[in-house]
Design an enzyme around this catalytic site. Structure first.
Site, PDB file in Angstrom:
ATOM      1  N   HIS A  40       0.867  -1.179   0.000  1.00  0.00           N
ATOM      2  CA  HIS A  40       0.000   0.000   0.000  1.00  0.00           C
ATOM      3  C   HIS A  40       0.906   1.232   0.000  1.00  0.00           C
ATOM      4  O   HIS A  40       1.979   1.202   0.628  1.00  0.00           O
ATOM      5  CB  HIS A  40      -0.839   0.074   1.291  1.00  0.00           C
ATOM      6  CG  HIS A  40      -2.145  -0.641   1.258  1.00  0.00           C
ATOM      7  ND1 HIS A  40      -2.653  -1.290   2.371  1.00  0.00           N
ATOM      8  CD2 HIS A  40      -3.084  -0.785   0.279  1.00  0.00           C
ATOM      9  CE1 HIS A  40      -3.833  -1.814   2.070  1.00  0.00           C
ATOM     10  NE2 HIS A  40      -4.121  -1.529   0.810  1.00  0.00           N
TER      11      HIS A  40
ATOM     12  N   CYS B  40      -2.146   2.869   9.087  1.00  0.00           N
ATOM     13  CA  CYS B  40      -3.190   1.944   8.640  1.00  0.00           C
ATOM     14  C   CYS B  40      -4.405   1.971   9.570  1.00  0.00           C
ATOM     15  O   CYS B  40      -5.524   1.711   9.141  1.00  0.00           O
ATOM     16  CB  CYS B  40      -2.674   0.512   8.596  1.00  0.00           C
ATOM     17  SG  CYS B  40      -1.335   0.215   7.471  1.00  0.00           S
TER      18      CYS B  40
HETATM   19  N1  ARG Z   1      -4.024  -7.105   6.432  1.00  0.00           N
HETATM   20  C1  ARG Z   1      -4.418  -5.859   5.840  1.00  0.00           C
HETATM   21  C2  ARG Z   1      -4.395  -5.993   4.334  1.00  0.00           C
HETATM   22  O1  ARG Z   1      -3.552  -6.674   3.817  1.00  0.00           O
HETATM   23  C3  ARG Z   1      -3.529  -4.750   6.288  1.00  0.00           C
HETATM   24  C4  ARG Z   1      -3.943  -3.395   5.797  1.00  0.00           C
HETATM   25  C5  ARG Z   1      -3.003  -2.316   6.165  1.00  0.00           C
HETATM   26  N2  ARG Z   1      -3.524  -1.051   5.880  1.00  0.00           N
HETATM   27  C6  ARG Z   1      -2.869  -0.049   5.283  1.00  0.00           C
HETATM   28  N3  ARG Z   1      -3.451   1.101   5.190  1.00  0.00           N
HETATM   29  N4  ARG Z   1      -1.708  -0.231   4.717  1.00  0.00           N
HETATM   30  O2  ARG Z   1      -5.221  -5.445   3.642  1.00  0.00           O
END
Ligand code: ARG
Length: 275
Positions: free
Chosen positions: A174, A268
């Protein structure tokens, strides 16, 4: 407003939306950090999350909560629920079926709140995980999660310039795992997480950016949240904390090691409600 000694940095109060990790667990794997075979503790996650929540409140920010739903163990990562700019909300559309139902919960939260103009993303769009507002523009990530067509959709919906960036390393899947907004026009990022072309775009736009070392990026040091002065980030990112201090920011260490087992940290967990 608080000012750091000898610098012009100033904190501005923010409004955040967070989701307690009441049902946190790692039961599936949708990024390289997630190993369902590894032991996780919901109780530890809740305690760590609560301290970050209380840190934000202590810094004077207005923190709202969304009710966590069972069977959505990743819902604690509120940043992915939507993007909010100028009082307008574009609710996410998740790439993986395991998280798809979170979108409806965010949609309902914003509709019920009633103060926002609410839209729903047509293309895969993981909210502030991939879309970061900085100085009037939106930096947009793609490569692993959000669809490139979502970048155009964002441009149209918010009427703001959108700068597309390509992520190339699955560990930083991300945009908010590889780049953090510190202030108007100021960012820190890990260059190797981006394609060569995107590295060029970033270098040109942000010539004074703090560039992270791999060690800090690997403990999710870039998954940080700034209010213009205080930068809350994983306490393990000691290199970045030192760089931030040099630039007049106040690093605030957070321990979210339990949530890192799901591939997430400070940013996150936090969705900024702008306008
Ligand atoms: N386990 C989640 C996923 O893979 C983690 C999300 C993390 N969020 C972020 N904004 N990077 O989607």
């Amino acid at each position: 407003m608080e000012r750091a000694e000898g610098s012009a940095r100033a904190a501005t109060p923010r409004r955040y939306l967070m989701c307690p990790p009441t049902h946190f667990d790692v039961t599936y794997s949708i990024n390289p950090w997630m190993d369902p075979g590894r032991l996780t503790s919901t109780q530890v996650a809740v305690g760590q999350w609560k301290r970050v929540h209380d840190t934000f409140v202590g810094l004077g920010h207005d923190v709202r909560l969304i009710e966590p739903l069972p069977d959505l163990p990743d819902m604690v990562f509120a940043a992915n629920g939507a993007t909010v700019v100028d009082g307008k909300v574009l609710v996410a559309r998740f790439r993986h079926p395991q998280r798809a139902d979170e979108a409806a919960a965010y949609l309902e939260w914003f509709r019920r709140d009633g103060r926002f103009e609410v839209g729903q993303a047509e293309y895969i769009n993981e909210g502030e995980g991939d879309f970061l507002y900085v100085g009037g523009e939106i930096l947009a990530g793609s490569g692993f999660r959000s669809d490139l067509r979502a970048h155009d959709e964002m441009r149209e919906f918010f009427g703001r310039p959108v700068v597309s960036l390509t992520l190339v390393d699955p560990r930083w899947y991300h945009l908010d795992t590889a780049l953090a907004v510190l202030d108007e026009g100021e960012v820190m990022y890990y260059p190797a997480a981006f394609s060569t072309e995107s590295q060029g775009i970033l270098a040109e736009r942000f010539p004074d950016a703090i560039l992270a070392e791999e060690a800090d990026a690997a403990v999710f040091g870039l998954n940080a949240l700034s209010d213009g002065l205080n930068v809350t980030l994983p306490e393990q990112a000691v290199g970045l904390a030192a760089r931030l201090r040099e630039r007049g920011y106040t690093p605030v260490g957070a321990d979210l090691t339990e949530l890192l087992k799901a591939g997430g940290s400070v940013k996150c967990c936090t969705l900024e409600l702008r306008g």
